[in-house]
Design an enzyme around this catalytic site. Structure first.
Site, PDB file in Angstrom:
ATOM      1  N   ARG A 217      27.277  55.261  46.328  1.00  0.00           N
ATOM      2  CA  ARG A 217      27.700  56.115  45.078  1.00  0.00           C
ATOM      3  C   ARG A 217      28.163  57.414  45.704  1.00  0.00           C
ATOM      4  NH1 ARG A 217      23.885  53.117  41.766  1.00  0.00           N
ATOM      5  NH2 ARG A 217      22.149  54.033  42.871  1.00  0.00           N
ATOM      6  N   PHE A 233      31.751  48.505  35.037  1.00  0.00           N
ATOM      7  CA  PHE A 233      30.464  47.963  35.322  1.00  0.00           C
ATOM      8  C   PHE A 233      29.607  49.162  35.676  1.00  0.00           C
ATOM      9  CE2 PHE A 233      33.564  44.777  36.395  1.00  0.00           C
ATOM     10  CZ  PHE A 233      33.464  43.808  35.554  1.00  0.00           C
ATOM     11  N   SER A 257      29.479  46.546  29.201  1.00  0.00           N
ATOM     12  CA  SER A 257      29.259  45.661  28.197  1.00  0.00           C
ATOM     13  C   SER A 257      27.931  45.933  27.389  1.00  0.00           C
ATOM     14  CB  SER A 257      29.771  44.434  28.443  1.00  0.00           C
ATOM     15  OG  SER A 257      28.685  43.872  29.193  1.00  0.00           O
ATOM     16  N   ASN A 284      34.182  44.658  27.580  1.00  0.00           N
ATOM     17  CA  ASN A 284      34.501  43.921  28.574  1.00  0.00           C
ATOM     18  C   ASN A 284      35.098  44.368  29.627  1.00  0.00           C
ATOM     19  OD1 ASN A 284      35.590  41.711  30.236  1.00  0.00           O
ATOM     20  ND2 ASN A 284      34.596  40.230  28.845  1.00  0.00           N
ATOM     21  N   ALA A 285      34.756  44.477  30.713  1.00  0.00           N
ATOM     22  CA  ALA A 285      35.541  45.108  31.784  1.00  0.00           C
ATOM     23  C   ALA A 285      36.870  44.540  32.024  1.00  0.00           C
ATOM     24  CB  ALA A 285      34.872  45.421  33.056  1.00  0.00           C
ATOM     25  N   ASP A 305      32.310  47.276  40.094  1.00  0.00           N
ATOM     26  CA  ASP A 305      30.895  46.915  40.724  1.00  0.00           C
ATOM     27  C   ASP A 305      30.327  45.904  39.534  1.00  0.00           C
ATOM     28  OD1 ASP A 305      28.558  47.036  41.975  1.00  0.00           O
ATOM     29  OD2 ASP A 305      27.657  48.801  40.999  1.00  0.00           O
ATOM     30  N   CYS A 345      27.948  41.890  44.845  1.00  0.00           N
ATOM     31  CA  CYS A 345      26.830  41.792  45.102  1.00  0.00           C
ATOM     32  C   CYS A 345      26.246  40.224  45.153  1.00  0.00           C
ATOM     33  CB  CYS A 345      25.821  42.347  44.163  1.00  0.00           C
ATOM     34  SG  CYS A 345      26.022  41.767  42.440  1.00  0.00           S
TER      35      CYS A 345
HETATM   36  N1  SAH Z   1      27.339  50.418  38.978  1.00  0.00           N
HETATM   37  C1  SAH Z   1      25.994  50.446  38.347  1.00  0.00           C
HETATM   38  C2  SAH Z   1      25.460  49.027  38.521  1.00  0.00           C
HETATM   39  C3  SAH Z   1      26.222  47.762  37.988  1.00  0.00           C
HETATM   40  S1  SAH Z   1      25.132  46.717  37.506  1.00  0.00           S
HETATM   41  C4  SAH Z   1      25.225  51.277  38.949  1.00  0.00           C
HETATM   42  O1  SAH Z   1      25.610  52.215  40.123  1.00  0.00           O
HETATM   43  O2  SAH Z   1      24.151  51.675  38.523  1.00  0.00           O
HETATM   44  C5  SAH Z   1      26.309  45.705  36.619  1.00  0.00           C
HETATM   45  C6  SAH Z   1      26.846  45.968  35.222  1.00  0.00           C
HETATM   46  O3  SAH Z   1      27.803  45.103  34.553  1.00  0.00           O
HETATM   47  C7  SAH Z   1      25.834  45.920  34.184  1.00  0.00           C
HETATM   48  O4  SAH Z   1      25.679  47.042  33.558  1.00  0.00           O
HETATM   49  C8  SAH Z   1      26.023  45.063  33.115  1.00  0.00           C
HETATM   50  O5  SAH Z   1      25.852  45.187  31.795  1.00  0.00           O
HETATM   51  C9  SAH Z   1      27.692  45.205  33.302  1.00  0.00           C
HETATM   52  N2  SAH Z   1      28.528  43.885  32.790  1.00  0.00           N
HETATM   53  C10 SAH Z   1      28.341  42.534  33.060  1.00  0.00           C
HETATM   54  N3  SAH Z   1      29.232  41.864  32.582  1.00  0.00           N
HETATM   55  C11 SAH Z   1      30.449  42.730  32.250  1.00  0.00           C
HETATM   56  C12 SAH Z   1      31.496  42.629  31.498  1.00  0.00           C
HETATM   57  N4  SAH Z   1      32.115  41.565  31.210  1.00  0.00           N
HETATM   58  N5  SAH Z   1      32.039  43.819  31.104  1.00  0.00           N
HETATM   59  C13 SAH Z   1      31.716  45.033  31.309  1.00  0.00           C
HETATM   60  N6  SAH Z   1      30.337  45.073  31.876  1.00  0.00           N
HETATM   61  C14 SAH Z   1      29.600  44.016  32.321  1.00  0.00           C
END
Ligand code: SAH
Length: 401
Positions: A217, A233, A257, A284-285, A305, A345
């Protein structure tokens, strides 16, 4: 206990090499026979088919990981002192890494195999700790872990988190709840490199916060000066808030999401005084990226992410296609010279796989991609080449021309 009195797990012929090389998981398929009658959680010795001692570990007849290995010298007792010593070693590492910085009080204290403690994850959130067992045999030894944690870190409370499905996977019937002391406030506040984050360790994802991205970060934030940033995300806002506050981003759009995650993200933006420059969207991303592409939106920095996409070898191809589409969409939003910070990850996706995917993305987008930083997980998530699964997080910072 003398070695000869321990039950023995004898491996099939030609199956001993990974364990001589210190991989800690003996899967059921590698086991030829069991001599003696070990019960769940008992200490066993693993021997090669030729009769040589390989390692000592803990037995679980209910798990595909039939034995988890902890000691490779004959004669080491896996007694309370052994576990206490391993745990103290892990705590000492975090002190060495983070002494005098906020991360000392907001970090992963034990990273399972990475700390020679296959089957347990312990996180520190200020005065509170979370413990997550992924091994039934180790969970049976909970008392000694709690004792050492209390002695070394004096937490106000220790909270148990359980992974979904662990009942079936390990035959481990446990429920989230308080293990000692008092229940954590919801949310509680942790500090990370000059930022504050509200964390819900009771209901939040994983154990509440993604410490593994701490240094990433900050690294990504260095590319954010004056930038229009898209953080997909975003969970509770981590990358975007760092970009705004540490990096001086002009504007940040953060997408996730999960409504509860976004509620905390908004609160975190306010707590760090960057809410005016941030906007959050519940979406949804993948769809959001497509929509932004259609409207020809442009960002100077796009962060990807996503959660773990490959759970097993069969899912690898699909996961790589998923990464490809995400990265492809992200690249289309970048002007020449724009920055892509792209993470994975999924432990099954290797660095080579991920770089291959980036190469394909560049080719298909007809863009040039320069990798500026190939980063991994934070050092409180140490990995070991003996167990490649311990290296799971990749974070590539790229310039796209
Ligand atoms: N970048 C964050 C961690 C991400 S964890 C940090 O630095 O803390 C992954 C995230 O993706 C979670 O919050 C989950 O809710 C989200 N997620 C999962 N599928 C998704 C989708 N299709 N669209 C958007 N978000 C999603």
């Amino acid at each position: 206990m003398p070695t000869d009195s321990l039950p023995r797990v004898v491996l099939k012929p030609r199956r001993a090499a990974p364990f001589f090389n210190r991989h800690p998981w003996v899967f059921a398929g590698a086991v030829d026979r069991i001599e003696g009658s070990p019960e769940a959680g008992d200490i066993v010795d693993v021997h090669s088919s030729a009769g040589a001692f390989v390692a000592r570990g803990l037995f679980n007849p209910a798990s595909r990981i039939r034995v988890r290995l902890y000691a490779w010298q004959d004669g080491v007792s896996l007694d309370d002192d052994f576990w206490a010593e391993r745990l103290r070693e892990a705590i000492a590492l975090r002190r060495k890494l983070f002494a005098g910085t906020p991360a000392e009080r907001a970090c992963r204290i034990v990273f399972s195999e990475g700390d020679g403690l296959s089957g347990v994850i312990i996180d520190r959130y200020g005065d509170y700790l979370t413990v997550q067992w992924t091994s039934r045999a180790l969970a049976q030894r909970q008392a000694v872990f709690l004792e050492v944690l209390q002695e070394e870190l004096q937490p106000k409370g220790i909270w148990l988190r359980t992974e979904k499905g662990i009942g079936e996977i390990e035959g481990l019937e446990i429920r989230d709840g308080l293990l000692s002391g008092e229940a954590p406030p919801r949310p509680l506040i942790v500090e990370e490199q000059g930022l504050s984050f509200a964390v819900d360790i009771v209901e939040g994802q994983k154990t509440g916060f993604f410490f593994d991205q701490r240094e990433n970060r900050a690294a990504v934030a260095r590319y954010a000066s004056g930038a229009n940033v898209l953080d997909t995300f975003c969970y509770t806002g981590g990358f975007g808030i760092a970009a705004a506050k540490l990096g001086g981003a002009a504007r940040v759009t953060s997408v996730d999401s999960s409504a509860p995650a976004l509620a905390l993200a908004g609160r975190n933006a306010e707590m760090n005084g960057v809410q005016e420059r941030m906007q959050f969207e519940n979406a949804n991303a993948f769809r959001k990226l497509e929509e932004l592409k259609e409207t020809q939106a442009r960002f100077d920095l796009v962060i990807l992410d996503p959660p773990k996409m490959a759970r097993n070898q069969n899912g690898l191809e699909k996961a790589l296609r998923g990464y490809f589409s995400l990265n492809r969409l992200a690249i289309d939003l970048l002007p020449p010279g724009g920055i892509l910070a792209t993470c994975s990850c999924s432990g099954l996706v290797t660095r080579e796989d991920f770089e291959g995917m980036l190469q394909q993305t560049a080719l298909q987008s007809k863009r040039r991609v320069q990798i500026l930083e190939a980063r991994l997980q934070a050092p409180d998530h140490p990995f070991t080449p003996a167990c490649p699964e311990t290296l799971y997080l990749k974070c590539y910072i790229c310039r796209v021309l």
